[in-house]
Design a protein around this motif. Sequence first.
Motif, mmCIF file in Angstrom:
data_model
loop_
_atom_site.group_PDB
_atom_site.id
_atom_site.type_symbol
_atom_site.label_atom_id
_atom_site.label_comp_id
_atom_site.label_asym_id
_atom_site.label_seq_id
_atom_site.Cartn_x
_atom_site.Cartn_y
_atom_site.Cartn_z
ATOM 1 N N GLN A 1 -4.805 -2.453 4.173
ATOM 2 C CA GLN A 1 -4.210 -3.725 3.736
ATOM 3 C C GLN A 1 -2.744 -3.532 3.349
ATOM 4 O O GLN A 1 -1.894 -4.346 3.687
ATOM 5 C CB GLN A 1 -4.980 -4.304 2.551
ATOM 6 N N SER B 1 -0.680 -3.020 6.503
ATOM 7 C CA SER B 1 -0.565 -4.275 7.242
ATOM 8 C C SER B 1 0.456 -5.195 6.584
ATOM 9 O O SER B 1 1.295 -5.799 7.265
ATOM 10 C CB SER B 1 -1.928 -4.961 7.312
ATOM 11 N N TYR B 2 0.411 -5.307 5.258
ATOM 12 C CA TYR B 2 1.368 -6.155 4.546
ATOM 13 C C TYR B 2 2.787 -5.615 4.707
ATOM 14 O O TYR B 2 3.726 -6.373 4.946
ATOM 15 C CB TYR B 2 1.019 -6.250 3.059
ATOM 16 N N PHE C 1 -3.270 -3.985 -3.485
ATOM 17 C CA PHE C 1 -4.128 -4.009 -2.307
ATOM 18 C C PHE C 1 -5.374 -3.171 -2.548
ATOM 19 O O PHE C 1 -5.338 -2.182 -3.268
ATOM 20 C CB PHE C 1 -3.367 -3.496 -1.084
ATOM 21 N N TRP D 1 4.059 -6.586 8.088
ATOM 22 C CA TRP D 1 4.373 -8.020 8.116
ATOM 23 C C TRP D 1 5.694 -8.305 7.381
ATOM 24 O O TRP D 1 6.538 -9.032 7.884
ATOM 25 C CB TRP D 1 3.231 -8.814 7.473
#
Length: 64
Positions: free
Chosen positions: A17, A20-21, A12, A24
Amino acid sequence: MNTRLDPLISEFETEEQATSYDRWLRVQVQAALDDPRPGVPHDEAMARVRATIAAARRKHQKPA
């Protein structure tokens, strides 16, 4: 803060990022764990994957 990450350490570009990943992915894993359907045995799952790959190869083969 949007700290840049070292490409040798992380796939990332920023910490945002990566976070966030991670969020998720955790939601996806929990959904799979909560799924009431029975699991698929490994051999059956692999057979399905192999069939999908074979079909994709056939689709993308150039005619002789």
